[in-house]
Design a protein around this motif. Structure first.
Motif, short mmCIF file in Angstrom:
data_model
loop_
_atom_site.label_atom_id
_atom_site.label_comp_id
_atom_site.label_asym_id
_atom_site.label_seq_id
_atom_site.Cartn_x
_atom_site.Cartn_y
_atom_site.Cartn_z
N UNK B 111 66.05 27.81 25.12
CA UNK B 111 67.09 26.90 25.59
C UNK B 111 67.83 26.26 24.44
N UNK B 345 80.21 34.60 30.07
CA UNK B 345 79.19 33.93 29.27
C UNK B 345 78.66 34.87 28.21
N UNK B 350 69.62 34.99 26.73
CA UNK B 350 69.51 34.87 28.19
C UNK B 350 68.19 35.40 28.72
N UNK B 353 64.15 32.97 29.37
CA UNK B 353 63.50 32.37 30.55
C UNK B 353 62.72 33.39 31.38
N UNK B 354 63.20 34.61 31.44
CA UNK B 354 62.51 35.62 32.23
C UNK B 354 61.11 35.86 31.66
#
Lengths: 636, 382
Positions: B111, B345, B350, B353-354
């Motif tokens: 993040x 984006x 990205x 988080x997965x």
């Protein structure tokens, strides 16, 4: 003998459930049969019965209409009421269906303040006054409206809905609709010829024109205001969802399109109903059903299934059984009766079976995972919490799990009932929510997180209340309670964390960012943080049994804020569940939780369970909460 | 000694609990603050900051009153890493906890990387239109577009972060310097003398007859600032005049210098993408008999000269297009349903988080089940 009591209770309750489901022979007009007919409303196929019940909930906040007759008192079912309203409104207008509680509003309408329900006839002379207020209130933002103003808007909406239902099947001031349809079809050609002649400036047949226009404008009203779309799409090029209102179909007839047989059948039913010929009505209803089944089998089945689901009233019956079980479980602590505890346990199993059946039925009807809106979240949280409580009861056999299961089951179903007053609970999902994958994963997990946090909080409440006010919190109970709370907080952490992160991943899929600090996201995060704080405080020996209990009660506040509170802020991408009436109840709940935490903070010598001689056997000590990583310096 | 105590503080569970509690308070007040400040500003003040400052209304001083998101998150991260380093080691019975915390570290770092590295912009396309750039939602730039020949433009874009009053921008691509006389972060323009408005001060272009007023920056989600700037072009120490540029003035203003025309325009900042996107058709379906949206979708064509690609893709709610390191989401649409707005984006992290979700899920599951299963077995046998 006593051994049989639990079974007798369960069998009695099960018999009650089955009895209400038994098909009853209908005398006179077959309103129940009529209620199963499919129509399209809110973007989905549903039976008239659902239209009737949801409308009545919005207007009267109940699903039935009681009446006083010459031959004693009775009750109209929702379908009976709707049938009468749509076909013979002049009788329906005398039924007391509009609920008005607000005293100022009663004053405004010059209604007696010792009653709560009023008929349309009682209201109709004061509609002008109501509209005047409504026009003023329209300009005020909904958040800034007073209680009176909100009630004005509510009543206005109820009246509008009522009026729209009236013109769903017949134009205003129509009597023998079947005959009128024949005359209308005959009037079209001369009427249109007269119209053309008039437009061309020549001589025209005024009578033919007036006759046609008069009938046409009645259908125009129906097309504009009809509440449900009752005409199925027969044309092969139309999609199955393109249902029409009866009025639209009738207007299209003037353009040379065929009259739908559905409209013909409904018109015959209206005529039969108005001339009090039940046999004709029932025959037409049967014929229409047969015609419809030939072409629209899935829709007919959907209507019948949903009507059965409505009749089942699974959640209402589960609620009643939960209450009974809760009382039995509470009493069992005091007289330590194993029979009562077992009775409670069995009853909860029965309630849970009903609760599950209701949820599964909804899922099948909607073709969706269990949670799709605030209403179903309440139902599901109650279900999960009751299941968890039942498991605890099975493991500990001390009546606590049973009490939790029945209490949370009961309360969440009451909440769900109140949420249902807003209207259709199976409404279609907006584009962003239209994904069964994320509804099944994120929403279910995060809701399980809510449910388990609530169960932990409820256990803690029992710990505090029993400890402070009764002598029943002995060492054994205290220990098992601590262990239960700890274990459940662990799972609450797991579910709420995974649920929250899955939500983030969904957001990444649909909005392009994993985390946006949106209020609903923050609410979920708060639950994760708090559960994690409880666990770490325990591992670090910062709190012991009582501290964990107080923290767990605070978890109730955090969860209720996340579930309802953030929706009340009225901002953010998740504000689809916005509602303001619940605000007061949220505050009451939070206040009660704070009070319990304060109780929990009382010095132990004020707790009845810890006063000397409190429990049988050894004098009670601070029950140990488990195994801290290092010995805590002192109990808190 | 001191180091020992410091280690003790940073590895203690007390610090964890304190940080978690502070984080809760932060999230709670950060959420409430959104009502007044708006999402964007509340985010920056509460979550993307080290300290939260407070000062009485109207005063020009502020004191730090609460730790911000970066500080609390950073402390938690240090606490987490330190605790593992000193206390846990790699014990078998702590496997679940280690995996969980590893996942958390990954999530927090991911993040942070997102905060630092990701850019968001939007791509507005009408049906049939093709574009190779997207535009920022709130950042602007002053573009000076030199007309090299009828087919070629040379664009110099000056980001609004460099447009502070008094700054001078010189670049070899331009034969003149751009001196910023005044920069308005948010402004209102009127075409006649009006109380509260001042004359723009421009001598050239559309500006001389414009009156301007500085506005407070907007906090609303659905509004954006409309900045303006008074710029002077200077060549060889001589002024060519002053121009008023503003996002409220849609048409470019032309300056001719040494026989070449230059367009001046203050516009939303552009991000060029190395391929073309064409909107074939935007669709907005609703449920029958209602106005509840059922689906929004954009049928687009990806044209990439570098790879020779030319294919159609459908972008809709919950199914974005990931292409060329960018992700395109269905974000909004035009009132007339004939144009679509895609959110673009670029977020290199990205995927974190997965992975984090997987790690924490497995970790917590292992940890709790390893306690629960034996416990339930014991309970059921007694």
């Amino acid at each position: 003998m006593k051994k049989w009591i639990p079974w007798v209770l369960v069998v009695a309750m099960a018999a009650w459930v089955l009895f209400t489901l038994a098909p009853k022979a209908e005398k006179g007009f077959k309103a129940h049969e009529f209620g199963r007919l499919p129509v399209l409303l809110n973007g989905r196929i549903q039976p008239f019965d659902s239209v009737a019940r949801n409308s009545l909930l919005q207007i009267r906040t109940k699903q039935t209409v009681p009446f006083k007759g010459e031959r004693g008192n009775g009750e109209l079912s929702a379908s009976e009421w709707l049938l009468e309203l749509m076909m013979k409104p002049e009788t329906a207008d005398d039924r007391k269906v509009f609920r008005v509680d607000n005293l100022e509003l009663l004053d405004l309408l010059k209604l007696p303040d010792n009653e709560r329900y009023f008929s349309f006839d009682q209201l109709k002379d004061r509609l002008g006054e109501l509209d005047k207020q409504g026009e003023r209130i329209e300009k005020i933002e909904s958040g800034d409206r007073t209680a009176f103003e909100k009630q004005v808007v509510r009543l206005q909406n109820a009246i509008l809905l009522y009026q729209r239902l009236k013109v769903t099947l017949r134009p205003p001031d129509s009597d023998d609709l079947a005959a009128e349809l024949v005359q209308y079809q005959k009037s079209i050609d001369p009427g249109l010829a007269a119209l053309r002649a008039r437009d061309a400036g020549g001589k025209f047949d005024r009578k033919a024109l007036d006759d046609f226009v008069g009938r046409f404008s009645g259908f125009d009203t129906m097309a504009k205001y009809a509440y449900a779309l009752v005409v199925p799409p027969e044309h092969p090029e139309l999609s199955r969802e393109q249902w029409q209102s009866a009025g639209t179909n009738l207007m299209q007839v003037a353009r040379g399109e065929p009259l739908s047989p559905a409209v013909g059948y409904y018109a015959s039913m209206v005529t039969a109903y108005r001339s009090d010929r039940p046999e004709d009505f029932n025959n037409t209803l049967r014929d229409y059903n047969q015609w419809l089944r030939g072409k629209f089998t899935p829709e007919v089945n959907k209507g019948a299934r949903e009507s059965f689901y409505n009749d089942l009233q699974a959640f209402y019956k589960a609620l009643v059984i939960y209450v009974l079980a809760f009382v039995l479980a509470c009493v069992s602590w005091f007289n330590r009766s194993e029979v009562l505890r077992r009775s409670a346990f069995y009853l909860i199993v029965l309630a849970l079976v009903l609760h599950t059946a209701g949820i599964v039925f909804r899922m099948v009807l909607e073709g969706r995972p269990p949670v799709t809106n605030l209403y179903s979240s309440a139902v599901f949280i109650g279900w999960a919490a009751a299941l968890l409580g039942l498991v605890l009861e099975r493991l500990y056999r001390d009546g606590l799990g049973a009490a939790i299961a029945s209490l949370v089951g009961f309360v969440t179903l009451v909440i769900a009932h109140n949420l249902a007053l807003a209207g259709d609970t199976m409404e279609m999902l907006r584009a962003v929510l239209d994904t069964n994958f994320w509804l099944a994963t994120h929403v279910v997990t995060v809701t399980l997180g809510y449910a388990s946090t609530f169960v932990a909080g409820m256990l803690a409440i029992f710990y505090i209340l029993r400890g402070v006010f009764t002598r029943t919190l002995d060492e054994q109970t205290g220990k098992s309670l601590s262990r239960m709370v700890y274990g459940i907080v662990c799972f609450a952490t797991l579910f709420s964390f995974i649920g929250t992160v899955l939500g983030g991943i969904w957001a990444d899929q649909s909005w392009g960012r994993f985390w946006g600090w949106d209020p609903k996201e923050n609410g979920a995060l708060l639950i994760v943080l708090w559960n994690a704080a409880i666990l770490h405080a325990r591992w670090g020996g910062l709190v012991r049994a009582r501290g964990i209990m107080n923290m767990a009660v605070f978890g109730n506040i955090v969860t209720s804020f996340s579930w309802f509170g953030v929706n009340m802020l009225g901002i953010g991408l998740h504000s689809y569940g916005f509602m303001d009436a619940a605000f007061k109840w949220l505050m009451v709940f939070i206040g009660s939780q704070v009070a319990i935490i304060l109780l929990g903070c009382l010095p132990l010598r004020l707790w009845r369970s810890f006063q000397s001689g409190g429990t049988p056997g050894t004098p009670a000590r601070q029950p140990d909460g488990g195994a801290p990583v290092k010995p805590a310096p002192a109990s808190i | 000694m001191f180091l020992d105590r410091l280690t003790k503080v940073f590895t203690s569970l007390k610090l964890t609990v304190v940080c978690l509690t502070l984080a809760m308070l932060l999230v709670f007040f950060g959420t409430l603050a959104q009502v007044d400040l708006g999402l964007y500003k509340a985010q920056n003040e509460f979550f993307r900051s080290f300290l939260i400052y407070w000062g009485p209304k109207g005063a020009d001083w502020k004191i730090p009153v609460f730790p911000g998101g970066y500080l609390i998150g950073g402390l938690l991260l240090i606490n987490l890493i330190a605790a593992h380093y000193s206390r846990f080691g790699f014990r078998k019975d702590k496997f679940g906890i280690i995996i969980t915390h590893l996942g958390l570290i990954l999530l927090l770092m991911g993040q942070l990387a997102t905060d630092m590295l990701s850019t968001e912009s939007s791509l507005h396309l009408r049906n049939g239109e093709t574009k190779n750039y997207s535009e920022s939602d709130r950042l602007t730039e002053l573009a000076v577009i030199g007309k090299v020949d009828p087919r070629t433009d040379q664009v110099v874009a000056i980001p609004d972060s460099r447009l502070a009053g008094g700054s001078v921008i010189r670049t070899p691509e331009l034969p003149f310097a751009v001196r910023v006389k005044h920069f308005y972060r948010n402004s209102l323009l009127v075409a006649q003398p009006t109380a509260g408005f001042e004359k723009s001060g421009a001598t050239q272009g559309a500006g001389p007859d414009v009156w301007i007023r500085e506005e407070p920056r907007t906090t609303k989600m659905d509004e954006r600032d409309t900045p303006s700037a008074l710029v002077e072009l200077v060549a060889d120490g001589k002024s060519l005049g002053s121009w008023l540029v503003s996002t409220r003035l849609a048409a470019p203003q032309t300056v001719t210098f040494n026989g070449r025309a230059y367009d001046l325009i203050l516009r939303l900042r552009r991000y060029y993408i190395p391929f073309n996107l064409q909107l074939l058709e935007f669709k907005h379906d609703i449920y029958a008999g209602t106005d509840i949206p059922k689906n929004f979708s954009s049928q687009v064509r990806v044209l990439n000269p570098a790879t020779g690609e030319d294919r159609e893709v459908k972008i809709k709610m919950n199914t974005p297009l990931r292409y060329g390191g960018l992700t395109f989401y269905q974000a909004s649409f035009d009132q007339d349903d004939r144009g679509s707005i895609l959110e673009v984006v670029r977020n290199p992290s990205w995927v974190t988080p997965y992975l984090a979700c997987l790690l924490v899920g497995v970790g917590l599951g292992v940890q709790f089940l390893s306690h629960l299963v034996p416990f339930v077995k014991r309970r059921l046998t007694t």
